[in-house]
Design an enzyme around this catalytic site. Structure first.
Site, PDB file in Angstrom:
ATOM      1  N   ASP A  25     -70.155  50.799 -66.424  1.00  0.00           N
ATOM      2  CA  ASP A  25     -70.484  49.445 -66.884  1.00  0.00           C
ATOM      3  C   ASP A  25     -71.988  49.209 -66.816  1.00  0.00           C
ATOM      4  O   ASP A  25     -72.609  49.359 -65.774  1.00  0.00           O
ATOM      5  CB  ASP A  25     -69.745  48.400 -66.050  1.00  0.00           C
ATOM      6  CG  ASP A  25     -68.235  48.555 -66.133  1.00  0.00           C
ATOM      7  OD1 ASP A  25     -67.740  49.018 -67.174  1.00  0.00           O
ATOM      8  OD2 ASP A  25     -67.542  48.215 -65.145  1.00  0.00           O
ATOM      9  N   ASP A  54     -73.017  56.178 -64.393  1.00  0.00           N
ATOM     10  CA  ASP A  54     -72.294  54.948 -64.100  1.00  0.00           C
ATOM     11  C   ASP A  54     -71.671  54.510 -65.423  1.00  0.00           C
ATOM     12  O   ASP A  54     -72.097  54.939 -66.492  1.00  0.00           O
ATOM     13  CB  ASP A  54     -73.263  53.899 -63.553  1.00  0.00           C
ATOM     14  CG  ASP A  54     -72.594  52.569 -63.264  1.00  0.00           C
ATOM     15  OD1 ASP A  54     -71.505  52.560 -62.675  1.00  0.00           O
ATOM     16  OD2 ASP A  54     -73.163  51.534 -63.663  1.00  0.00           O
TER      17      ASP A  54
END
Length: 177
Positions: free
Chosen positions: A9, A7
Site C-alpha cells: 500500500d 511494501d
C-alpha cells in the site's frame, strides 16, 4: 540471484487511511505493475512485504486479502512479470509481533527461508516503518514519494536512503545501473 522486496500500500497501489479492504478499493499506482514486470523480466525476484492490520482490526478477512493479491499477481502476469511471494503481518498494531513493521521479523524470516543475506536486498517503502524495518534487518532501504512517501521524506531523517518519485522511477534506475 537479485532480490527486491516491496511494501504494498502506497508503493504498488494507492493507499487509504480507511484501509484497502477489497479488490474494488484496490487501485494500482500508475507504472507500478509495469515496473514489477520489467524487474521480473530482467531477473529480479520480487517479494511483497506488507502490514495488513485491516485483518486484525476486523475490517476484512483473509479471503478479501487473497483476492487483492490474486488481482495483483494476475496483472503482473499479464505483462509478463512475476511476484515470487507475498508476506504479510495481519495483526492489529496493539498486538504486534516481531513480524509487523517497523520490526524486522518479516524481512529476516523471508531471508532465512530464501537462504539469502539482506545486505544486497532493496526494500522499497513509502513509510518510515518500512525504512526502520529495512535498517533493522540489514536490508537496503529505498523510499518512494507515493503513498505516505512525501510526508515521510519531510518528517524523518533519511540519510543514506535513496528517494524516488515512484516505483516506476526506482525500477528504471535499478535496470539502468
Amino acid at each position: 540471484m537479485k532480490f527486491v522486496f516491496l511494501d504494498r500500500d502506497g508503493v504498488i497501489n494507492e493507499d487509504s487511511d480507511d484501509y484497502i479492504k477489497s479488490v474494488a478499493e484496490w487501485r494500482p499506482i500508475a507504472g507500478s505493475i509495469e515496473a514489477i514486470a520489467k524487474l521480473s523480466q530482467a531477473g529480479w525476484r520480487i517479494y511483497i512485504v506488507t502490514n495488513q492490520s485491516a485483518i486484525g482490526r476486523g475490517y476484512m478477512d483473509f479471503d478479501g486479502l487473497f483476492a487483492i493479491h490474486d488481482r495483483l499477481q494476475k496483472l503482473c502476469a499479464e505483462l509478463g512479470g512475476r511476484i515470487d511471494g507475498i508476506e504479510f503481518a495481519p495483526e492489529h498494531p496493539d498486538h504486534a509481533s516481531d513480524m509487523r513493521k517497523p520490526n524486522p521479523g518479516m524481512l529476516r524470516d523471508l531471508a532465512k527461508r530464501l537462504q539469502i543475506k539482506l545486505d544486497e536486498v532493496f526494500f522499497v517503502g513509502d513509510s518510515y516503518s518500512d525504512i526502520e524495518a529495512a535498517r533493522a534487518a540489514g536490508a537496503r532501504p529505498v523510499l518512494v514519494r507515493t503513498g505516505k512517501g512525501r510526508r515521510t521524506e519531510t518528517k524523518h531523517s533519511l540519510e543514506g536512503v535513496p528517494v524516488y518519485d515512484d516505483l516506476a522511477q526506482f525500477g528504471a534506475a535499478l535496470l539502468a545501473s
